[in-house]
Write a protein that holds these residues in place. Structure first.
Motif, PDB file in Angstrom:
ATOM      1  N   GLY A 100       0.810  -1.207   0.000  1.00 16.53           N
ATOM      2  CA  GLY A 100       0.000   0.000   0.000  1.00 16.53           C
ATOM      3  C   GLY A 100       0.841   1.253   0.000  1.00 16.53           C
ATOM      4  O   GLY A 100       2.056   1.223  -0.171  1.00 16.53           O
ATOM      5  N   ASN A 101       0.181   2.375   0.214  1.00 18.44           N
ATOM      6  CA  ASN A 101       0.833   3.683   0.256  1.00 18.44           C
ATOM      7  C   ASN A 101       1.288   4.001   1.673  1.00 18.44           C
ATOM      8  O   ASN A 101       0.771   3.436   2.648  1.00 18.44           O
ATOM      9  CB  ASN A 101      -0.136   4.775  -0.199  1.00 18.44           C
ATOM     10  CG  ASN A 101      -0.559   4.595  -1.635  1.00 18.44           C
ATOM     11  OD1 ASN A 101       0.202   4.112  -2.463  1.00 18.44           O
ATOM     12  ND2 ASN A 101      -1.785   4.980  -1.938  1.00 18.44           N
ATOM     13  N   LEU A 102       2.211   4.939   1.775  1.00 18.27           N
ATOM     14  CA  LEU A 102       2.568   5.441   3.104  1.00 18.27           C
ATOM     15  C   LEU A 102       1.382   6.228   3.639  1.00 18.27           C
ATOM     16  O   LEU A 102       0.784   7.015   2.907  1.00 18.27           O
ATOM     17  CB  LEU A 102       3.782   6.367   3.022  1.00 18.27           C
ATOM     18  CG  LEU A 102       5.129   5.753   2.689  1.00 18.27           C
ATOM     19  CD1 LEU A 102       6.204   6.835   2.683  1.00 18.27           C
ATOM     20  CD2 LEU A 102       5.491   4.666   3.668  1.00 18.27           C
ATOM     21  N   PRO A 103       1.008   6.042   4.903  1.00 21.93           N
ATOM     22  CA  PRO A 103      -0.096   6.840   5.447  1.00 21.93           C
ATOM     23  C   PRO A 103       0.249   8.330   5.427  1.00 21.93           C
ATOM     24  O   PRO A 103       1.355   8.716   5.797  1.00 21.93           O
ATOM     25  CB  PRO A 103      -0.255   6.340   6.882  1.00 21.93           C
ATOM     26  CG  PRO A 103       0.685   5.215   7.065  1.00 21.93           C
ATOM     27  CD  PRO A 103       1.572   5.128   5.879  1.00 21.93           C
ATOM     28  N   GLU A 104      -0.673   9.135   4.974  1.00 21.55           N
ATOM     29  CA  GLU A 104      -0.452  10.584   4.876  1.00 21.55           C
ATOM     30  C   GLU A 104      -0.141  11.188   6.243  1.00 21.55           C
ATOM     31  O   GLU A 104       0.668  12.102   6.363  1.00 21.55           O
ATOM     32  CB  GLU A 104      -1.686  11.260   4.267  1.00 21.55           C
ATOM     33  CG  GLU A 104      -1.534  12.733   4.024  1.00 21.55           C
ATOM     34  CD  GLU A 104      -0.481  13.095   2.985  1.00 21.55           C
ATOM     35  OE1 GLU A 104       0.192  14.132   3.164  1.00 21.55           O
ATOM     36  OE2 GLU A 104      -0.325  12.348   1.997  1.00 21.55           O
ATOM     37  N   ASN A 105      -0.774  10.653   7.288  1.00 22.45           N
ATOM     38  CA  ASN A 105      -0.589  11.245   8.618  1.00 22.45           C
ATOM     39  C   ASN A 105       0.705  10.796   9.299  1.00 22.45           C
ATOM     40  O   ASN A 105       0.938  11.121  10.453  1.00 22.45           O
ATOM     41  CB  ASN A 105      -1.803  10.975   9.505  1.00 22.45           C
ATOM     42  CG  ASN A 105      -2.058   9.507   9.732  1.00 22.45           C
ATOM     43  OD1 ASN A 105      -1.325   8.646   9.258  1.00 22.45           O
ATOM     44  ND2 ASN A 105      -3.115   9.206  10.458  1.00 22.45           N
ATOM     45  N   LEU A 106       1.553  10.077   8.587  1.00 23.75           N
ATOM     46  CA  LEU A 106       2.863   9.707   9.116  1.00 23.75           C
ATOM     47  C   LEU A 106       3.651  10.962   9.494  1.00 23.75           C
ATOM     48  O   LEU A 106       4.467  10.953  10.406  1.00 23.75           O
ATOM     49  CB  LEU A 106       3.628   8.901   8.065  1.00 23.75           C
ATOM     50  CG  LEU A 106       4.857   8.129   8.507  1.00 23.75           C
ATOM     51  CD1 LEU A 106       4.477   7.037   9.493  1.00 23.75           C
ATOM     52  CD2 LEU A 106       5.555   7.522   7.311  1.00 23.75           C
ATOM     53  N   THR A 107       3.369  12.043   8.814  1.00 31.02           N
ATOM     54  CA  THR A 107       4.091  13.296   9.073  1.00 31.02           C
ATOM     55  C   THR A 107       3.685  13.951  10.395  1.00 31.02           C
ATOM     56  O   THR A 107       4.302  14.929  10.804  1.00 31.02           O
ATOM     57  CB  THR A 107       3.888  14.296   7.920  1.00 31.02           C
ATOM     58  OG1 THR A 107       2.507  14.508   7.719  1.00 31.02           O
ATOM     59  CG2 THR A 107       4.522  13.759   6.644  1.00 31.02           C
ATOM     60  N   ARG A 108       2.693  13.386  11.064  1.00 28.85           N
ATOM     61  CA  ARG A 108       2.350  13.872  12.413  1.00 28.85           C
ATOM     62  C   ARG A 108       3.387  13.431  13.437  1.00 28.85           C
ATOM     63  O   ARG A 108       3.412  13.943  14.549  1.00 28.85           O
ATOM     64  CB  ARG A 108       0.973  13.360  12.826  1.00 28.85           C
ATOM     65  CG  ARG A 108      -0.155  13.971  12.064  1.00 28.85           C
ATOM     66  CD  ARG A 108      -1.473  13.519  12.622  1.00 28.85           C
ATOM     67  NE  ARG A 108      -2.557  13.885  11.742  1.00 28.85           N
ATOM     68  CZ  ARG A 108      -3.769  13.378  11.812  1.00 28.85           C
ATOM     69  NH1 ARG A 108      -4.061  12.482  12.729  1.00 28.85           N
ATOM     70  NH2 ARG A 108      -4.694  13.769  10.974  1.00 28.85           N
ATOM     71  N   LEU A 109       4.207  12.451  13.056  1.00 29.18           N
ATOM     72  CA  LEU A 109       5.229  11.944  13.962  1.00 29.18           C
ATOM     73  C   LEU A 109       6.462  12.846  13.867  1.00 29.18           C
ATOM     74  O   LEU A 109       7.486  12.478  13.306  1.00 29.18           O
ATOM     75  CB  LEU A 109       5.563  10.488  13.617  1.00 29.18           C
ATOM     76  CG  LEU A 109       4.395   9.510  13.727  1.00 29.18           C
ATOM     77  CD1 LEU A 109       4.778   8.141  13.198  1.00 29.18           C
ATOM     78  CD2 LEU A 109       3.899   9.420  15.164  1.00 29.18           C
ATOM     79  N   VAL A 110       6.346  14.016  14.433  1.00 30.61           N
ATOM     80  CA  VAL A 110       7.349  15.066  14.258  1.00 30.61           C
ATOM     81  C   VAL A 110       8.680  14.757  14.935  1.00 30.61           C
ATOM     82  O   VAL A 110       9.685  15.391  14.636  1.00 30.61           O
ATOM     83  CB  VAL A 110       6.816  16.441  14.731  1.00 30.61           C
ATOM     84  CG1 VAL A 110       5.669  16.904  13.853  1.00 30.61           C
ATOM     85  CG2 VAL A 110       6.410  16.390  16.195  1.00 30.61           C
ATOM     86  N   SER A 111       8.722  13.761  15.818  1.00 27.43           N
ATOM     87  CA  SER A 111       9.967  13.404  16.498  1.00 27.43           C
ATOM     88  C   SER A 111      10.755  12.329  15.762  1.00 27.43           C
ATOM     89  O   SER A 111      11.848  11.962  16.191  1.00 27.43           O
ATOM     90  CB  SER A 111       9.667  12.911  17.923  1.00 27.43           C
ATOM     91  OG  SER A 111       9.067  13.930  18.675  1.00 27.43           O
TER      92      SER A 111
END
Length: 182
Positions: free
Chosen positions: A92-103
Motif C-alpha cells: 500500500g501507500n505510506l499513510p499521509e498522517n505519518l508526518t504527524r510523527l514530528v519526532s
C-alpha cells in the motif's frame, strides 16, 4: 497476556523464531516505550491498536513476515523517534498522517511492497536523520521538499520506480554525509 502488563516499558524479542501475529492487546500496554521484535517469523498485519501507545518511542519490527498496510493509527505514537519495518511484505501507500510523527529520526521501510508516490509533506519531518525506502514500488517524482529535512544524514530511495529529475534541493542538505542512494 504479555501485553496486559501495564507497567512494562521495554519488550525485546529480537532474533528468535517467534511466529503468529502481533495481538491487538498490544494497545493495552500503555507504558511501553520500546518494542523490538525484529528477526522473527511474525505474520499478519500491524494492529491499529499500536496507535494507542502514546509513550512508544522505538518500534522495530524489521525482518519478519508482516503483511497488510502501515496502519494510519500509528500516528498516535506521538513520541516515536525510531520506526523500522524493513524486510517484510507490507504494501500500500505510506499513510499521509505519518508526518504527524514530528519526532521521527530514523525510518526504514526498505524491502517491502510499498507503492504510490511520496508525499511532499515528508519534508516537514524536521528531526529526520535517516530515511531508507529502497527496494519498494514507489513511483512518480522525488519530492523536492525532502530538501527541507536539514538533519538528514542518509537518504536511500534506490530500487524503486521514480522518474523525473533529481531535485536540486537534495544537494543542499547540509547534514547529508553518510549516503545518498537513488
Amino acid at each position: 497476556g504479555i501485553f496486559e502488563l501495564q507497567n512494562l516499558n521495554k519488550l525485546l524479542l529480537l532474533s528468535n523464531n517467534l511466529s503468529s501475529s502481533i495481538p491487538p492487546e498490544i494497545g493495552k500496554c500503555w507504558s511501553l516505550i520500546r518494542f523490538r521484535a525484529s528477526d522473527n517469523q511474525l505474520t499478519g498485519s500491524i494492529p491499529p491498536d499500536i496507535g494507542k501507545l502514546k509513550n512508544l518511542n522505538f518500534l522495530d519490527l524489521g525482518s519478519n513476515r508482516l503483511t497488510g498496510l502501515i496502519p494510519p493509527e500509528i500516528s498516535g505514537c506521538q513520541n516515536l523517534t525510531f520506526l523500522d519495518l524493513h524486510s517484510n511484505s507490507i504494501g500500500g501507500n505510506l499513510p499521509e498522517n505519518l508526518t504527524r510523527l514530528v519526532s521521527l529520526q530514523f525510518v526504514d521501510f526498505s524491502n517491502n511492497l510499498l507503492e504510490g508516490s511520496l508525499s511532499p509533506s515528508l519534508g516537514s519531518l524536521n528531526s529526520l536523520t535517516k530515511l531508507v525506502l529502497g527496494k519498494n514500488k514507489f513511483s512518480g517524482q522525488i519530492p523536492s521538499q525532502l530538501g527541507s529535512c536539514l538533519k538528514l544524514q542518509l537518504l536511500d530511495l534506490s530500487s524503486n520506480g521514480f522518474s523525473g529529475e533529481i531535485p536540486a534541493s537534495l544537494g543542499k542538505i547540509p547534514a547529508l554525509e553518510i549516503a545518498l542512494n537513488l
